[in-house]
Design an enzyme around this catalytic site. Structure first.
Site, PDB file in Angstrom:
ATOM      1  N   GLY A 192       0.779  -1.238   0.000  1.00  0.00           N
ATOM      2  CA  GLY A 192       0.000   0.000   0.000  1.00  0.00           C
ATOM      3  C   GLY A 192       0.806   1.280   0.000  1.00  0.00           C
ATOM      4  N   GLU A 247       4.342  -6.477   1.518  1.00  0.00           N
ATOM      5  CA  GLU A 247       3.864  -6.830   0.180  1.00  0.00           C
ATOM      6  C   GLU A 247       3.691  -5.622  -0.742  1.00  0.00           C
ATOM      7  OE1 GLU A 247       1.019 -10.471   1.689  1.00  0.00           O
ATOM      8  OE2 GLU A 247       0.109  -8.501   1.467  1.00  0.00           O
ATOM      9  N   PRO A 248       4.782  -4.962  -1.076  1.00  0.00           N
ATOM     10  CA  PRO A 248       4.641  -3.825  -1.984  1.00  0.00           C
ATOM     11  C   PRO A 248       4.288  -4.281  -3.398  1.00  0.00           C
ATOM     12  CG  PRO A 248       6.967  -4.255  -1.523  1.00  0.00           C
ATOM     13  CD  PRO A 248       6.188  -5.232  -0.693  1.00  0.00           C
ATOM     14  N   GLY A 249       3.332  -3.629  -4.015  1.00  0.00           N
ATOM     15  CA  GLY A 249       2.988  -3.930  -5.403  1.00  0.00           C
ATOM     16  C   GLY A 249       3.262  -2.697  -6.248  1.00  0.00           C
ATOM     17  N   ARG A 250       2.381  -1.723  -6.071  1.00  0.00           N
ATOM     18  CA  ARG A 250       2.471  -0.467  -6.818  1.00  0.00           C
ATOM     19  C   ARG A 250       3.862   0.178  -6.714  1.00  0.00           C
ATOM     20  NH1 ARG A 250      -2.021   2.645  -7.563  1.00  0.00           N
ATOM     21  NH2 ARG A 250      -2.996   1.561  -5.821  1.00  0.00           N
ATOM     22  N   TYR A 255     -11.275   5.155 -10.897  1.00  0.00           N
ATOM     23  CA  TYR A 255     -10.974   5.898  -9.660  1.00  0.00           C
ATOM     24  C   TYR A 255     -10.721   7.385  -9.864  1.00  0.00           C
ATOM     25  CZ  TYR A 255      -9.292   1.142  -8.341  1.00  0.00           C
ATOM     26  OH  TYR A 255      -9.133  -0.195  -8.103  1.00  0.00           O
ATOM     27  N   CYS A 315     -15.596   3.046 -27.217  1.00  0.00           N
ATOM     28  CA  CYS A 315     -16.912   3.670 -27.371  1.00  0.00           C
ATOM     29  C   CYS A 315     -17.553   3.929 -26.013  1.00  0.00           C
ATOM     30  CB  CYS A 315     -17.806   2.799 -28.228  1.00  0.00           C
ATOM     31  SG  CYS A 315     -17.246   2.809 -29.920  1.00  0.00           S
ATOM     32  N   TYR A 371      -1.037  -1.805 -12.177  1.00  0.00           N
ATOM     33  CA  TYR A 371      -2.491  -1.742 -12.360  1.00  0.00           C
ATOM     34  C   TYR A 371      -2.895  -1.128 -13.701  1.00  0.00           C
ATOM     35  CZ  TYR A 371      -2.070  -2.787  -7.426  1.00  0.00           C
ATOM     36  OH  TYR A 371      -1.714  -3.372  -6.242  1.00  0.00           O
TER      37      TYR A 371
END
Ligand SMILES: *Cc1c(COP(=O)(O)O)cnc(C)c1O
Length: 438
Positions: free
Chosen positions: A255, A297-300, A341, A368, A397
């Site tokens: 996070g 748990e770093p993702g971003r 978002y 479209c 993401y």
């Protein structure tokens, strides 16, 4: 501002003598020419640097007693798994697809954490059969199903529980998951989590090794993480006192916020481990419990700053007194985050990167949907058809959330490293689009 490196949100971006944007030292306009657009580019050197800095923070502040697990949902493909494996870090997976990708490159299964709020029996079986290091159990039904599956296979699965610590992470509502009204995990306040622990301890084919929490995403504050670790240690102490069961591992989730635009002010990531370890050590001493093995748990924060997306401008529509639409050859299908978002991004006309951003535009995709936008009110160099636009910090993401809406082919992913580029994921073809149609 001309050519000023500070004008970019990620440090691997610069401008060369031609005035073109570069990533990892390579000319993005040339990369667009070589591989076509839309195109995702990932800077492998920067990905590795992020891995090392998280790892070093555990070494420095927590005596190396921990494991960094990259949250693969941020960006997952075989090459990314190989890079993580090479860096000696673990992997979070949330589905059999992500697990299968890891398996396909021979990823060490003891370094895998298997998450998800609704794992199917097939997924649990795949995890059990492959001796996945930790299965993070989300609910009581999963606990029972997993115990049955492990029993049939004659093994004892290592599990953690996902806990809702009830921490407000000061972030966007859609990505806030630590609070009680969340589909993820067991609530602490209601006693639900304690009952689940009691049950797990009584079951024969699961081994409750740890507790997990993940309080949200794109968080800039360290305090919520410290508070979450405090709540979790208190719970670990409670479990020891009331049930005599020792929880050996504490997984504090990911996070960590990144810089998407100049308005974002992330803290250096080692500050996080610094503050959290002080709290954890202090509380463990006070409560006389052993220091838990810590997982993060770093993702971003590992993937996002390393990536950019390149598009070609098709048309520009000036609507007097309203706005200017710059249309590109991708959109919500390769980056749905604005539609989902209202996430903000910085963009640059890659072939005019040294020029001032003297227009304010809406970048629109080719799907479209009126909502198919990459962003609104974006400062940009004057764009004309044929220009290459780079949208920055798209490494997380974006590819992982991409779709084939309007039957668009997914872009290729190119990795750059040491001044060289290579394809990590091929561009989809029209044949791919119809491959499963009968
Ligand atoms: C999404 C997620 C992460 C990673 O979050 P980032 O914001 O990308 O760092 C880590 N752990 C769990 C359980 C998650 O769901």
């Amino acid at each position: 501002m001309k050519g000023d490196i500070k004008m970019f949100v990620s440090k691997n971006l610069s401008v060369n003598e031609k005035g073109d944007l570069t990533i990892g030292g390579l000319d993005t306009v040339e990369l667009a020419g070589k591989y076509g657009t839309p195109l995702y580019i990932m800077d492998e050197d920067l990905i590795r640097e992020h891995c090392r800095s998280f790892k070093q923070s555990i070494d420095k502040y927590y005596g190396g007693k921990g494991l960094v697990c990259y949250a693969s949902k941020a960006f997952c493909c075989k090459e990314m798994c190989r890079v993580m494996m090479d860096e000696g870090i673990g992997l979070d997976v949330v589905s059999e697809g992500e697990l299968y990708t890891a398996l396909s490159v021979g990823f060490p299964m003891d370094k895998i954490c298997f998450h998800g709020n609704n794992k199917t029996d097939e997924e649990l079986l795949l995890a059990v059969e492959n001796n996945v290091g930790r299965i993070i159990v989300d609910n009581i039904f999963e606990l029972e199903r997993l115990n049955d599956i492990s029993k049939k296979k004659g093994i004892k699965a290592n599990i953690m529980f996902r806990i809702k610590p009830g921490v407000d992470a000061h972030t966007h509502d859609f990505v806030k998951t630590g609070q009680i009204d969340s589909k993820f995990g067991f609530a602490l306040e209601t006693g639900e989590a304690f009952e689940a622990v009691k049950k797990a301890v009584s079951l024969e084919n699961v081994n409750l090794v740890g507790l997990h929490c993940h309080i949200g995403s794109q968080i800039f504050d360290i305090d919520p993480f410290v508070l979450a670790s405090e709540i979790m240690i208190n719970f670990i102490s409670d479990i020891k006192t009331k049930l005599g069961h020792k929880i050996k591992e504490l997984d504090l989730g990911g996070g960590f916020g990144i810089k998407y635009t100049e308005d974002d002010t992330p803290v250096p990531y080692d500050r996080y481990m610094e503050k959290v370890s002080v709290k954890v050590k202090e509380l463990c001493a006070e409560k006389d419990i052993e220091l838990p093995f810590i997982l993060i748990e770093p993702g971003r924060s590992i993937a996002a700053p390393a990536g950019i997306t390149l598009y070609t401008v098709g048309g520009v529509k000036h609507i007097p007194n309203i706005r200017t639409y710059v249309s590109v050859d991708g959109g919500m299908c390769d980056n749905p985050r604005y539609a989902l978002y209202k996430s903000k991004y910085d963009a640059v006309v890659a072939n005019k990167a040294s020029k001032p951003k003297d227009t304010v535009v809406t970048i629109a995709g080719k799907c479209c949907e009126s909502g198919d936008l990459i962003g609104e009110c974006m400062p940009l160099q004057e764009a004309v058809p044929g220009d290459i636009i780079a949208v920055l910090a798209t490494g997380a993401y974006n590819y992982s959330m991409s779709s084939n809406y309007n039957r668009l082919c997914k872009p290729a992913v190119v990795f750059v490293k040491n001044g060289e580029s290579r394809v990590a994921v091929k561009r989809e073809t029209l044949e791919d689009i119809i491959r499963n149609d009968e």
